[in-house]
Structures are given as structure tokens and as C-alpha cells.
Design a protein around this motif. Sequence first.
Motif, mmCIF file in Angstrom:
data_model
loop_
_atom_site.group_PDB
_atom_site.id
_atom_site.type_symbol
_atom_site.label_atom_id
_atom_site.label_comp_id
_atom_site.label_asym_id
_atom_site.label_seq_id
_atom_site.Cartn_x
_atom_site.Cartn_y
_atom_site.Cartn_z
ATOM 1 N N ARG A 199 97.746 70.072 29.518
ATOM 2 C CA ARG A 199 98.182 68.620 29.710
ATOM 3 C C ARG A 199 99.210 68.811 30.770
ATOM 4 O O ARG A 199 100.257 69.797 30.654
ATOM 5 C CB ARG A 199 98.686 67.640 28.746
ATOM 6 N N ASP A 200 99.345 67.826 31.768
ATOM 7 C CA ASP A 200 100.295 68.008 32.745
ATOM 8 C C ASP A 200 101.776 67.282 32.231
ATOM 9 O O ASP A 200 101.753 66.649 31.449
ATOM 10 C CB ASP A 200 99.840 67.797 34.408
ATOM 11 N N ALA A 216 103.251 75.174 33.746
ATOM 12 C CA ALA A 216 102.052 75.449 33.194
ATOM 13 C C ALA A 216 102.206 77.283 33.210
ATOM 14 O O ALA A 216 101.671 77.738 32.170
ATOM 15 C CB ALA A 216 101.082 74.816 34.049
ATOM 16 N N VAL A 217 102.561 77.640 34.218
ATOM 17 C CA VAL A 217 102.502 79.328 34.427
ATOM 18 C C VAL A 217 103.457 79.677 33.303
ATOM 19 O O VAL A 217 102.966 80.775 32.429
ATOM 20 C CB VAL A 217 102.781 79.805 35.706
ATOM 21 N N VAL A 218 104.623 79.018 33.286
ATOM 22 C CA VAL A 218 105.448 79.779 31.834
ATOM 23 C C VAL A 218 104.789 79.176 30.496
ATOM 24 O O VAL A 218 104.889 79.937 29.767
ATOM 25 C CB VAL A 218 106.801 78.834 32.096
ATOM 26 N N LEU A 263 97.074 86.460 38.252
ATOM 27 C CA LEU A 263 95.616 86.417 38.735
ATOM 28 C C LEU A 263 94.819 85.068 38.027
ATOM 29 O O LEU A 263 93.882 84.726 38.556
ATOM 30 C CB LEU A 263 94.956 87.717 38.410
ATOM 31 N N GLU A 264 95.211 84.697 36.734
ATOM 32 C CA GLU A 264 94.640 83.778 35.996
ATOM 33 C C GLU A 264 95.038 82.393 37.013
ATOM 34 O O GLU A 264 94.056 81.517 36.796
ATOM 35 C CB GLU A 264 95.436 83.713 34.771
ATOM 36 N N THR A 265 96.173 82.429 37.409
ATOM 37 C CA THR A 265 96.853 81.207 37.997
ATOM 38 C C THR A 265 95.855 81.102 39.399
ATOM 39 O O THR A 265 95.413 79.853 39.740
ATOM 40 C CB THR A 265 98.039 81.613 38.575
#
Lengths: 356, 356
Positions: A199-200, A216-218, A263-265
Amino acid sequence: MNLPTSLAKMPDPKQYVSLRDAETPLFAGIDVGGTNIKIGLVDCQGRTLAYHTIPTEAERGPEDAAERMGAGVGQVIKQAGAAEQDVVHVGLATPGPLDLSTGMLLTPGNLPDWWNFPIRDRVSQHCRRPVRYANDANAAAYGEYWSGAGSEFHSMVLLTLGTGVGGGIVVGDTLIEGAHGCGSECGHVLIDSSPDARRDSLDKAGSLEAYCGAYAVVGRTNDALDAGRPSSLTEVRAEREITPLDVSNAAEAGDSLAREIVLETARYLALGIITLIHTIDPDSVVLGGAMTFGGAGHPLGEEFLQQLRDEVRPRLLHSLQEVLQIDFAQLGGDAGYIGAAGLARLEYLQKNTTDR
Amino acid sequence: MNLPTSLAKMPDPKQYVSLRDAETPLFAGIDVGGTNIKIGLVDCQGRTLAYHTIPTEAERGPEDAAERMGAGVGQVIKQAGAAEQDVVHVGLATPGPLDLSTGMLLTPGNLPDWWNFPIRDRVSQHCRRPVRYANDANAAAYGEYWSGAGSEFHSMVLLTLGTGVGGGIVVGDTLIEGAHGCGSECGHVLIDSSPDARRDSLDKAGSLEAYCGAYAVVGRTNDALDAGRPSSLTEVRAEREITPLDVSNAAEAGDSLAREIVLETARYLALGIITLIHTIDPDSVVLGGAMTFGGAGHPLGEEFLQQLRDEVRPRLLHSLQEVLQIDFAQLGGDAGYIGAAGLARLEYLQKNTTDR
């Protein structure tokens, strides 16, 4: 979450043009951020003649800031040695949400004392010029389109990767601002419809922002650490909260989890970009903001970009695969005021065309 | 897969206006389909003065068809009693893929003998008028925008639900046709990123079309029957392949699996629409095509639409929830030629503005 600007490692692209070489009329652009207000005087080609920044000091209220914006515009005119009458129109960019039809700043999260302020008209009064008002991400997109990474193209989609994911879509002279000021909200493109989607910040499930925004990355990093994945970031987390810069630095240093997160980002971002390309089919997709892992010329940034292209290409319609164009933005933090000035110019030109 | 037109149950909205009441100049619109070519003479407001349809007879080749299109335009002019010089520009819509810059029809799946034909210029020659060429879904969108469901709005997204899912996006005078003719390919918006996502006719995983195209609706039904779900459709399938009309009829008759498939289609479609709304923020989203389960005024169609609105609304940005507008298209099968004529008019007006 504050993003350290060093994460972006953007060069300052500001190359002043002298008044002698500038094309008139001139336009002032104002970009209001939570910390600073950037004000630039820009010529007909989007070149900066003079630049000035003032602290936002949001707590002093929007009326005070509007007055200082007016003074700031006067200052860049003086700084450039321009004539008052050569500056015909002012562009103003602020964070959203905003109401473009009335020129009202509505309820921006980072400017709580400024809610429901008629900012367009107040700034116009202090600048003694008509003001073209725009959402800051949209203005930045127009800036890149006009005189940055999109300047050779007819159409462009900008994605700004920061705390959240913003965007701007330009097709010819049309900036997609939306019927209700929510056009080009590319961070709200859905990329995950599964029941356990992330969720954002607005609690919307499965949005691009929920996977690619800084938080989200964190968040994804913390989840992996919680799951027991080994990483140099475990030590960092023992002392303080992990930042996107930590992830970026660890990835550069060869930490395999951090590299995987980066890389997933790119893989998540690719899903949003595939959708945007099939919706708009722009000449180019441009990436800006701090969360570009160093950006152009930086090994991790370039690897991120290459991964992104590799993920997007095979999933496009056949005729789009060979013409795929994804690049980094070029104007850095100047895109907002330059774009605001560009939109002011566009409005000025359109009015003059209609009136004749 | 051929969609029975009765699935759409669209009223014929064609209301001819007499030449006496028409506004000149006039525009001819041509909509090329696999079976028929529709040709209409349309006035400056998008009202049809005369209409004529000819069989495509694709096997006779594109040159033969282009010649018959020219004759057909002559016929609608005569039919309306109009003067040759009042008809200034012709619009032509065909299935894609096509190259708008060169006016080439590329490799349309349903017109194999027409590949790589310079259709714009050949039709122009036979019509003795400039031709504005467009993708048929985009033309239909412009038709609905100009004189159908979008006529009161500044911006509109049309989704055409048929064998595949097509689309068209209009913002003011800008039709999003794309830098490479692939703009508004809304069927290729991603709605499922899971590894087991369904695939569309182009073998792309997770696209809107892979879930909401006619073949996808039938595929999902077959999967449910294979899984042993009880349904009246089991008997149909024992005799022949299930069609979307079978699913629609069974749902109307109260078959619970069929109803579930219809409402599930609305849920999938909602995911694509949420993304499109956050990208474009149009005044209205409009649904056309045969796969609208009866469409406006039909109980199943209205239930489908209501389900769709209920799925979309809560997942939108807050300020968009109350202004959500999703409706059925109004022009039915006429949208294509009317839109083509409308685009011809737009090109004519733009040329005349630029030239003066």
C-alpha cells in the motif's frame, strides 16, 4: 522522509544565458517546495537568465510567501538587467492537490498552514502579471519537455522518483493536467492486483508508488532483513532507520540484497512504464528525482536504467520494442521553475493567438 | 471470434439531419471493417446527412476497395443532395497497425490481403480530397467525444470491449494517437503482474485484454467449467463452443456462474480504468463495443456498469471519487465514420488556422 540530494548526484545544469543573447519576451518561473522557493527568469527558449532561491518558511503563511515571491521575481528581473515590460507572464508550480480552475492550493501535505489558499491570484497580484498555475510534477515534466531531456521530442512522459512517484505527460502543446487536476498521477498506476499488494502513502493498494517510492524501497529492504536475508544493512539498521541512500550505497559496495532491491525496483517500475507506453506511446520516457540511484553517468544508475529497459522492451507491442526510449532527466531541480515559465509562455502564446 | 451484434443490443442512433439544416462545410467519414465499409456524410456538428454501407470484400484487394470508397463518398454526397465543393475533407478509419506519418496500412490481422498498402493516399486520390487517416478505435473515440457520450466534456477515455479491448483518449483537440501509432492502446494496460497471469491474443501476460476481451470471457468461463463449477453452460459446451452471448444469456437467466463471470469482468475492467483515470483524469470514461452485456437500458448491462463504478470509486484518489463518470457509448457502430469525419474536420480547421 527526507531524501538526501546526494542520492541523485545530479549535476547542476544551470547555464545562464546573458540578456544580450536572450529572446524576448521573458518569463519568470516559481517552484514552491517545502523548504525552498526557486525563482528563475527564463527566455523564450527556456534558457535561464537569472536565478534566485528563498526559504519557504512555510510557518509564516502563504500570504507572506506570496509577497516574497513577488519581490523575488522583481529581483531576478533586476539581476538579469532586464526591462520590467519584457517579462510578460509568470509561471507558478506548487505541490498538489490544487484546483487549477480557481487557482487554489488545496491541502498539500507538506504545507499544512497553506491549505485552501488562492495562491494563483495572490502571487499574480504581488508579481503584477498574469500567473499560470500548475502542479509541480507537471511543471517539471513540461520543463524537461521544453528544454531538457524531451526537447527534441513531440511527446514525453516524465516519472519523478522521490518520496512518492509523480509524473507529467506532455503531447505536443497538451500537458495532461486532468479534468480535476489529477492527470499524470503516474504513481497511482496499478502494478499489482494481488490481495497482498503493498500500500502507498494514501493507503491505496498495488500502485506504482507503493513499490517504487522511497518509503517503499526502504520498506521492501526492511521486509527482506526481517526475513533474515544477510546484508551489510543489518548493521545500519541496528543503529538507526535505513534510508534510500543506505540502500544505494550498499548496492554500490556490492551488497547483494541491496543490489537485488535496486534491480527489483527497476522491475516494478517497468510494469508501470509498460502501461504508460501503451496508453500514451510517447517519443520518450524520462526518469527524474532522487530515487534514480545516482542517475546518468553513475554505474548503479546506469545499471538500473539498463535493467528497466530490458524489463520493458519484451513486453511492449512489437512495433514499439525497437523504438523504446527511456532516459534520465536533464534539468535536475531546475525543471520545476523552467517548466512553470514554459507553461506561462504557452499560455501567453495561446492567448495571443486566440485574441488576434 | 465473431461477436453477434445482438450482444450489444445497441439502438441505432442515426438520426439524419437534412441538408437544409446542416452546417457547411461537410465532411465524409469512412470506417473500414473486416465485413463492411461504412461511409457517412457528416456536417460541421457531427450530424449525419447520408449514410451508405458497402461490403468490404477484402479478397478483391485494397486498390479495388479504395476505388469503391471513392464512389461511395460520391454516392453519399449525391444522396444528401449536397454540392461537391461543400465536402472539403475526408476521414478514413481502419484497423491497425498503421503508420500515420506515411498513411500506410501495415499488417491488420483481419485484412491479410491489404498489408503494407498506402491506403491514405489511394483513398485520397479516389475521393479527390485530402484524407485524414486514423486507427478505427481512435476514430470511434473521437466520434463519441465529438457528438456522442463525450460531447459535453473536454476530455474522454473510450474503451471498446469486443474481441479485443481497444481504446481512444481525447483531451481537448488532442487525440492520443501516439508517436508510433500505438497511443490509447488501453487493452494493453497491465492489470495482473502475477506469474500465472492470463495472456492476450498477442501473448502478452496480464493485460486488460487478456481478462476482458471476448475470448478472455469465454476462456475464464471454460476454466470454471473445467474446474467442475455447475452451470447451465455445461450443456451448451457439450454441443459447441461457448460464445460471449451464451455467457450473457445465461447470466440474464440467473445462472450463477455466468453472473459471476460478468461481474468478475467488471472487476478486471475496473483495474484498468483506475490506472487510466489516474493517468488521464478525464471528464468521463465511456464504454462501447459488443462486450457491454446489453449496454444502456438493459438490466445486465446496467448491473455490469454499476459493479464497475463500485469497484473503481473507492480505489481512486479522494478528489476523484465523487466526480467519477463512467457511461455507455451512444453512437454504436456509427462512432467510427462520424469520428473519422470529425478528425477530418479538425485537420481542416487546424490547417486553415495555421495557414492564415
